[in-house]
Every structure is written in structure tokens, then in C-alpha cells.
Design an enzyme around this catalytic site. Structure first.
Site, short mmCIF file in Angstrom:
data_model
loop_
_atom_site.label_atom_id
_atom_site.label_comp_id
_atom_site.label_asym_id
_atom_site.label_seq_id
_atom_site.Cartn_x
_atom_site.Cartn_y
_atom_site.Cartn_z
N CYS A 47 0.85 -1.18 0.00
CA CYS A 47 0.00 0.00 0.00
C CYS A 47 0.89 1.24 0.00
O CYS A 47 1.77 1.37 0.85
CB CYS A 47 -0.90 -0.01 1.23
SG CYS A 47 -1.93 1.47 1.38
N CYS A 99 -5.06 0.72 6.45
CA CYS A 99 -5.35 2.17 6.47
C CYS A 99 -6.66 2.54 5.80
O CYS A 99 -7.05 3.71 5.79
CB CYS A 99 -4.20 2.96 5.85
SG CYS A 99 -4.02 2.75 4.07
N CYS A 120 -8.18 -6.06 -9.56
CA CYS A 120 -7.81 -5.01 -10.50
C CYS A 120 -7.43 -3.76 -9.70
O CYS A 120 -8.29 -3.08 -9.16
CB CYS A 120 -9.01 -4.76 -11.42
SG CYS A 120 -8.72 -3.61 -12.73
#
Length: 134
Positions: A47, A99, A120
Site C-alpha cells: 500500500c 489504512c 484489478c
């Protein structure tokens, strides 16, 4: 997993405008424009907002859709999903479990993969670390 919570101002300080639009406003980068679409090295996708490990390169595949696609998260609790009706029909939204950042959507349209799933993802929501990076 410890959840990360920030104010809008803190997220705007941390993320570029396109990253903020995608990750905090559930936007979408244009197809075929993401820098990680053609990434083929062995490594880990995390992330961009919090660094949580999300996907491994061995689950990445070319779905032909214009966004990096994976058939399974790195860990069963790496991401969360929810139903998204923003386009007027149901889609399964994928968020970072740590998060809460929007990453993309998952579709059950990849029969060529072991799971049948196509996660995706938006390139701007991810970072990539090659396996042998120091």
C-alpha cells in the site's frame, strides 16, 4: 492488524493529488497509464499510503484490462472488500485493511487463475519492492 487513522489534511500531505483522489476518494487512474502495469520482476506490492504488504508478484497476471491484476492477496487479512454502487451497479471494492485506502475492485472473471478472481488495482495505490532490493 493495527489500523492507521489520519485526517484529510494529513493524507493530503502524504499523498500526491492523484494518489489522494484514488486512495481517499475511491477514484480510478486511467487504464494503461500505471507505472506498475508492466512490472514483471519478482517482489512485493505494498500500500502506497501505509506500506502494508498486499500482493506478491507470483499472483500477478496480465488480465488485459489496463490495470495491474492479481489473483490473490498476500494474506487473507491484507485487504477488505465492500459493495460499491458508485457506477449504478454493484462492484466489489478492495481497500487496504491497515489504512482503509481504496485500491481498486475485484471481479470473478479470471477462470485462467487458481482463484478465478481478478484483483484489478490502481498502480498509484501501490509501491513495488523487487525481491533482491537492498
Amino acid at each position: 492488524m493495527t489500523e492507521i487513522s489520519k485526517t484529510i489534511a494529513e493524507w493530503k500531505e502524504l499523498l500526491t493529488p492523484i494518489e489522494f483522489d484514488v486512495m481517499r476518494n475511491a477514484g480510478t487512474e486511467r487504464p494503461w497509464t500505471g507505472e506498475l502495469l508492466e512490472e514483471n520482476r519478482e517482489g512485493v506490492y505494498c500500500c502506497k499510503a501505509c506500506g502494508a504488504e498486499l500482493f506478491h508478484s507470483d499472483t500477478k497476471f496480465d488480465a488485459g484490462c489496463g490495470w495491474p491484476s492479481f489473483y490473490d492477496p498476500a494474506d487473507s487479512d491484507a485487504v477488505t472488500t465492500d459493495i460499491d454502487y458508485r457506477l449504478g451497479y454493484a462492484r466489489v471494492e478492495v481497500r487496504c485493511a491497515k489504512c482503509g485506502s481504496h485500491l481498486g475492485h475485484v471481479f470473478p472473471d479470471a477462470p485462467q487463475t487458481p482463484t478465478g478472481q481478478r484483483y484489478c488495482m490502481n498502480s498509484v495505490a501501490l509501491t513495488f519492492t523487487p525481491k533482491n532490493a537492498d
